[in-house]
Scaffold this motif. Sequence first.
Motif, PDB file in Angstrom:
ATOM      1  N   PRO A 218       0.832  -1.231  -0.039  1.00 24.94           N
ATOM      2  CA  PRO A 218      -0.006   0.014   0.021  1.00 24.94           C
ATOM      3  C   PRO A 218       0.738   1.234  -0.303  1.00 24.94           C
ATOM      4  CG  PRO A 218      -0.805  -1.720   1.456  1.00 24.94           C
ATOM      5  CD  PRO A 218       0.239  -2.056   1.030  1.00 24.94           C
ATOM      6  N   PRO A 219       2.076   1.275   0.746  1.00 22.53           N
ATOM      7  CA  PRO A 219       2.646   2.624   0.711  1.00 22.53           C
ATOM      8  C   PRO A 219       3.228   2.965  -0.755  1.00 22.53           C
ATOM      9  CG  PRO A 219       3.044   1.330   2.696  1.00 22.53           C
ATOM     10  CD  PRO A 219       2.262   0.600   1.831  1.00 22.53           C
ATOM     11  N   GLN A 220       3.836   1.870  -1.394  1.00 25.28           N
ATOM     12  CA  GLN A 220       4.104   1.885  -2.805  1.00 25.28           C
ATOM     13  C   GLN A 220       2.938   2.490  -3.592  1.00 25.28           C
ATOM     14  OE1 GLN A 220       6.540  -1.267  -4.193  1.00 25.28           O
ATOM     15  NE2 GLN A 220       8.051  -1.293  -2.597  1.00 25.28           N
TER      16      GLN A 220
ATOM     17  N   ALA B  23       2.216   6.014  -3.124  1.00 29.18           N
ATOM     18  CA  ALA B  23       3.329   6.907  -3.736  1.00 29.18           C
ATOM     19  C   ALA B  23       3.166   7.158  -5.146  1.00 29.18           C
ATOM     20  CB  ALA B  23       4.786   6.333  -3.355  1.00 29.18           C
ATOM     21  N   MET B  24       2.777   5.883  -5.811  1.00 32.68           N
ATOM     22  CA  MET B  24       2.518   5.985  -7.306  1.00 32.68           C
ATOM     23  C   MET B  24       1.095   6.859  -7.539  1.00 32.68           C
ATOM     24  SD  MET B  24       1.622   2.854  -9.845  1.00 32.68           S
ATOM     25  CE  MET B  24       0.369   2.197  -9.197  1.00 32.68           C
TER      26      MET B  24
ATOM     27  N   HIS C 272       2.205  10.595  -7.109  1.00 35.37           N
ATOM     28  CA  HIS C 272       2.967  10.974  -8.233  1.00 35.37           C
ATOM     29  C   HIS C 272       1.882  11.205  -9.435  1.00 35.37           C
ATOM     30  CE1 HIS C 272       5.945  11.092 -11.374  1.00 35.37           C
ATOM     31  NE2 HIS C 272       5.255  10.195 -12.124  1.00 35.37           N
ATOM     32  N   GLU C 273       1.073  10.370  -9.601  1.00 30.07           N
ATOM     33  CA  GLU C 273      -0.048  10.519 -10.875  1.00 30.07           C
ATOM     34  C   GLU C 273      -0.828  11.942 -10.550  1.00 30.07           C
ATOM     35  OE1 GLU C 273       0.177   8.038 -13.321  1.00 30.07           O
ATOM     36  OE2 GLU C 273      -0.775   9.363 -14.593  1.00 30.07           O
TER      37      GLU C 273
ATOM     38  N   ALA D 170      -3.630   3.840   2.828  1.00 26.84           N
ATOM     39  CA  ALA D 170      -2.798   4.422   1.631  1.00 26.84           C
ATOM     40  C   ALA D 170      -3.741   5.386   1.128  1.00 26.84           C
ATOM     41  CB  ALA D 170      -2.607   3.030   0.677  1.00 26.84           C
TER      42      ALA D 170
END
Lengths: 274, 274, 274, 274
Positions: B192-194, B197-198, B201-202, B230
């Motif tokens: 979930p943290p990744q 982050a995605m 960024h989007e 998240a």
Amino acid sequence: MIAVLCFDVDAEAAVLAADERHEANAMAISHQRFGPEVGVPRILALLAEYDLPATFFVPGETALRHPGAVERILADGHEIGHHTHRHRSALGHGPNEERRDFELALEALQRYGVSPKGHRAAMWEASWLTPSLIAEHGLTYDSSLMDRDSPYILELGDGAEIAEVPPHWSLDDWEQYAFLPDPPIGSIINSPPQVAAMWKHELDSMRRHGATFVLTCHPFLSGRAGRIEALREVIEHALDSGDVEFKSAATVAEATLADPTSERLKLRPSVDPS
Amino acid sequence: MIAVLCFDVDAEAAVLAADERHEANAMAISHQRFGPEVGVPRILALLAEYDLPATFFVPGETALRHPGAVERILADGHEIGHHTHRHRSALGHGPNEERRDFELALEALQRYGVSPKGHRAAMWEASWLTPSLIAEHGLTYDSSLMDRDSPYILELGDGAEIAEVPPHWSLDDWEQYAFLPDPPIGSIINSPPQVAAMWKHELDSMRRHGATFVLTCHPFLSGRAGRIEALREVIEHALDSGDVEFKSAATVAEATLADPTSERLKLRPSVDPS
Amino acid sequence: MIAVLCFDVDAEAAVLAADERHEANAMAISHQRFGPEVGVPRILALLAEYDLPATFFVPGETALRHPGAVERILADGHEIGHHTHRHRSALGHGPNEERRDFELALEALQRYGVSPKGHRAAMWEASWLTPSLIAEHGLTYDSSLMDRDSPYILELGDGAEIAEVPPHWSLDDWEQYAFLPDPPIGSIINSPPQVAAMWKHELDSMRRHGATFVLTCHPFLSGRAGRIEALREVIEHALDSGDVEFKSAATVAEATLADPTSERLKLRPSVDPS
Amino acid sequence: MIAVLCFDVDAEAAVLAADERHEANAMAISHQRFGPEVGVPRILALLAEYDLPATFFVPGETALRHPGAVERILADGHEIGHHTHRHRSALGHGPNEERRDFELALEALQRYGVSPKGHRAAMWEASWLTPSLIAEHGLTYDSSLMDRDSPYILELGDGAEIAEVPPHWSLDDWEQYAFLPDPPIGSIINSPPQVAAMWKHELDSMRRHGATFVLTCHPFLSGRAGRIEALREVIEHALDSGDVEFKSAATVAEATLADPTSERLKLRPSVDPS
């Protein structure tokens, strides 16, 4: 907050359930044997180091193939749970075969004096019959269903009831680490530090939502050095947080059944709503 | 900048659409039920905490199976959109069956007094007929097509027009979290943290390109503790940026249709260019 | 150090090559149209911002379906390369069909006044005939083979020779971003910042090994906001390093052919060594 | 602590073993040729830079196709091991075919004066016959089985014994980097810095558990610039730790066989326990 560490000691059964021809694959068999022969002792040492209880779900066939692993688990005072005999899904072979397999597993465990309190379906693929088999044979909990992330009481409709200690795919090492081309048990090998980070995030998030952290690891996977150190990192994170109690699944189930405030769900097979 | 939070409440329909035999899989059914039973209340609480509107796309079958979830969503004032009846692709069953399914979904939602303003195809797999069905039944927007990343007006060729609020696979929790071996709804469990982050960024990148952030989450997935936290991280990031307005898909569609500067595209089935 | 930015404008052809029945899938078609309609203009703007040349490999069918995209690419002065007509693998349809498709692609590009200098096989799946087709039709380079990571001269055995500008799967956005269930063009959506980190590492490593950085992006993928910003990050990293020159594939090919120190390889179909 | 660097020079054999029709795929053949033609020289240079020994497992067919690669490996003083002739699994073709392939591989290596000391099964898929073939032909070790993560002595039951130097999927570059659509040798391309981080974590964890770090890389994969620099990072991490000795697999096997305290396991085909 409560955390339950489960170790599913699938060993050879996990590949032979797919197809018995995998008996001919010396590498695949050796890959699975690593679990009871190396992974289990390492996991027991890790648990001893932190003085934590745990639940080992052991298929009947694994118990028969690896008496030493069973004896070590028992010697260290951990719970052994029912995990089917052949590690096959409850689906696809019919109720008679599910019952027969359930009872073979009980017989295998009883050779070690084990009367399991709980059951976990192979690949968590329980049928709607599974809860009744559990209750009928005097076990008190299941750990296969995923409609909650906290333990609850499952009413079977005939007055019988069992506890459910819900697992989830996101708290399972299989999806992160399992890899074999044939049988194709998995196709991705994730990095243990990334897995530890994910599980620590999950633990912290579950606390916020009042959930119970039920982690499932497999000795043939998490007994590998890099993974057992990731598991250590998760354990230390939980201990550092100060409010996490580690309990066996049976202890959690017993407390759930005894607690009048426990959530109660009825066993409801799915039906066409139209 | 505009952000639209969509929650597709697929529940059991997502696995039964693949094959009704999955009704026998108690684990898979419980896995899907988590969505309306636990995920929806958690998501509603999160939205309430930040006072955000959202759009819930609910298949007709899910609405019939889970009245409590529908009522909670309505009680909190959120939009409910049309998401087919059986959560099957619009492709492969022919236009008559697509029409019949579309109307069954309307009937199911109307039992709750819901006249949906918008439609989203199951798995976003719309046919070239889908936009006409939407217009013909008085809905005003679709949210399935991906040829833009900002809302536009879709001219259907017969004078009718609807708005399109474009989703995308990269802003969907399914590809990041869904895992079941049978039916094989997914094979990867991302951290979930990744994922947060995605998506952050989007969001930041879409601002730079004047796009509209249309996020799709599924309560059976993002209702899990680690994932909902998240999602909170993404929401807080958007709010912290100072210029992001959260709107329902219907509100965005209405503004698009009312805006004379909106981009206009014609419905153009693909043809062989040679 | 030399960097070549390639954009493969596959558009609808990438899904229709798998099966023409995907014409019925409005979402999939819209998903692919995003490439020429939104992705290409964004990519052109990015290239203009940094004043970089690039090579766009455009299938003949895409050129016919999307004249506007072709004209914009040409107006900005970029190279357009041959990328087959129907975006089908050169394998599996036989030499006659490969030749026919090759020539149809030439005809399509010639409608725009384009006489391509180079060719790239669809999915890089070239046959052993492909280099001869390239030479025979007066093109001077291929960009499909992977036995080197620097350009070389490929001797075809009959005195003819072409340049090879080698691509690689690790420098392709498809493996990182492509996702569609049907046709199953990909199953993973990676995070753009992680992809940018990987490509920056690759650039730095290739410098150390004297290699040429040949990056392949697809407008339907990398035209999305989050991905184009990741591409910008890679470009800025290359520019910041001070010694990277961006060139079109044709420029690199021409220099390779003109350089007497270029590596020379003979076209060698694989043979059974025993 | 001991580290063993293994390089499996599969080259074309890795795709032709799946199906000889891949001979027609010029891209796939070129992709595989990169290994012996570019990857091997780069790996040799890396090993020379740090003065490290390594073991190259070379299929017989690869040795015949790429004499230059074999000669370079030998010139640099590295071990060459037996890796089957055609790089096919030992399973599925029967014992006669396994024996015939084993002997063809020996003949191929003997053309270079190589009498291999050890064997590694293709894809590690050894049969229960494989250890006997190894012993019968005078080789002294295998590197295919995974029931330990430290070397041991494998007793074959007829008085014969060989050493086992256990590899594992988690210490293999294939799962991290291999990608080809047809044959589908892999579907994920991981970032080299992430892979380096995982392997460094594994090295550190294996030290804690007294294990032997046996890393397997493939020149067609890890010979790529980004990956070889990741391998350099792992090597430097090991050297920096101060206590890691790099040894060839043969050296480790020899020491294992000579050590009276080595663990001894009996070859035990899997049997039905019931």
